[in-house]
Design a protein around this motif. Sequence first.
Motif, PDB file in Angstrom:
ATOM      1  N   MET A 160       0.847  -1.174   0.000  1.00 15.35           N
ATOM      2  CA  MET A 160       0.000   0.000   0.000  1.00 15.35           C
ATOM      3  C   MET A 160       0.896   1.242   0.000  1.00 15.35           C
ATOM      4  N   ILE A 161       0.499   2.241  -0.742  1.00 13.09           N
ATOM      5  CA  ILE A 161       1.215   3.505  -0.870  1.00 13.09           C
ATOM      6  C   ILE A 161       0.347   4.619  -0.278  1.00 13.09           C
ATOM      7  N   THR A 162       0.945   5.433   0.567  1.00 20.93           N
ATOM      8  CA  THR A 162       0.257   6.589   1.146  1.00 20.93           C
ATOM      9  C   THR A 162       0.947   7.848   0.655  1.00 20.93           C
ATOM     10  N   LYS A 163       0.152   8.800   0.206  1.00 17.15           N
ATOM     11  CA  LYS A 163       0.676  10.066  -0.305  1.00 17.15           C
ATOM     12  C   LYS A 163       0.006  11.204   0.457  1.00 17.15           C
ATOM     13  N   LEU A 164       0.814  12.112   1.011  1.00 12.99           N
ATOM     14  CA  LEU A 164       0.320  13.274   1.737  1.00 12.99           C
ATOM     15  C   LEU A 164       0.809  14.525   1.021  1.00 12.99           C
ATOM     16  N   ILE A 165      -0.105  15.450   0.780  1.00 11.71           N
ATOM     17  CA  ILE A 165       0.238  16.676   0.054  1.00 11.71           C
ATOM     18  C   ILE A 165      -0.352  17.878   0.782  1.00 11.71           C
ATOM     19  N   GLU A 166       0.452  18.920   0.924  1.00 15.71           N
ATOM     20  CA  GLU A 166      -0.081  20.228   1.298  1.00 15.71           C
ATOM     21  C   GLU A 166       0.042  21.100   0.061  1.00 15.71           C
ATOM     22  N   TRP A 216      -3.147   4.215  -2.082  1.00 17.12           N
ATOM     23  CA  TRP A 216      -3.239   3.453  -3.321  1.00 17.12           C
ATOM     24  C   TRP A 216      -2.717   2.037  -3.104  1.00 17.12           C
ATOM     25  N   GLN A 217      -3.225   1.112  -3.885  1.00 22.81           N
ATOM     26  CA  GLN A 217      -2.784  -0.277  -3.767  1.00 22.81           C
ATOM     27  C   GLN A 217      -1.315  -0.439  -4.128  1.00 22.81           C
ATOM     28  N   SER A 218      -0.820   0.349  -5.087  1.00 19.88           N
ATOM     29  CA  SER A 218       0.558   0.201  -5.545  1.00 19.88           C
ATOM     30  C   SER A 218       1.056   1.507  -6.160  1.00 19.88           C
ATOM     31  N   LEU A 219       2.355   1.575  -6.388  1.00 17.37           N
ATOM     32  CA  LEU A 219       2.931   2.725  -7.094  1.00 17.37           C
ATOM     33  C   LEU A 219       2.387   2.827  -8.512  1.00 17.37           C
ATOM     34  N   GLU A 220       2.121   1.696  -9.144  1.00 10.93           N
ATOM     35  CA  GLU A 220       1.547   1.708 -10.499  1.00 10.93           C
ATOM     36  C   GLU A 220       0.198   2.395 -10.511  1.00 10.93           C
ATOM     37  N   HIS A 221      -0.647   2.096  -9.529  1.00  4.66           N
ATOM     38  CA  HIS A 221      -1.956   2.749  -9.455  1.00  4.66           C
ATOM     39  C   HIS A 221      -1.804   4.256  -9.234  1.00  4.66           C
ATOM     40  N   ALA A 259       4.895   7.348   1.085  1.00  2.00           N
ATOM     41  CA  ALA A 259       5.414   6.268   1.915  1.00  2.00           C
ATOM     42  C   ALA A 259       4.726   4.971   1.529  1.00  2.00           C
ATOM     43  N   GLY A 260       5.411   3.872   1.757  1.00  4.92           N
ATOM     44  CA  GLY A 260       4.841   2.577   1.445  1.00  4.92           C
ATOM     45  C   GLY A 260       5.214   1.551   2.482  1.00  4.92           C
ATOM     46  N   ASN A 261       4.428   0.487   2.503  1.00  5.16           N
ATOM     47  CA  ASN A 261       4.780  -0.637   3.359  1.00  5.16           C
ATOM     48  C   ASN A 261       4.725  -1.900   2.508  1.00  5.16           C
ATOM     49  N   GLY A 262       5.547  -2.814   2.843  1.00  8.90           N
ATOM     50  CA  GLY A 262       5.562  -4.076   2.113  1.00  8.90           C
ATOM     51  C   GLY A 262       6.537  -4.035   1.045  1.00  8.90           C
TER      52      GLY A 262
END
Length: 94
Positions: free
Chosen positions: A1-7, A56-61, A91-94
């Motif tokens: 899983m990929i997490t993206k945070l934006i200001e 997101w499920q992945s960087l590709e998504h 950031a990602g995990n896995g």
Amino acid sequence: MITKLIEMRFKTELTYAMKLQLEALMQGSRREQGCLQYDIYNHLSKANAIFFVEKWQSLEHLELHRIGPIVFQFKRELGDLIEDKIDMSVAGNG
């Protein structure tokens, strides 16, 4: 899983029309394949700033979203109003 945070900061305070564009971006993004979460929050101390929280499920998504028609439309409508500097973390995990 990929997490993206934006200001993201805009050159002006958010108007009703800008908020409608942000809502369209959020709703459209939530329907994209691989989107687990897509929320937009108002900054409490800056009237011209918002936060995006994306999962997101992945960087590709995430990449497909970034180059896709929903983001293209958002940039076409509001791109000139966005300040050049955007704070972003991925950031990602896995």
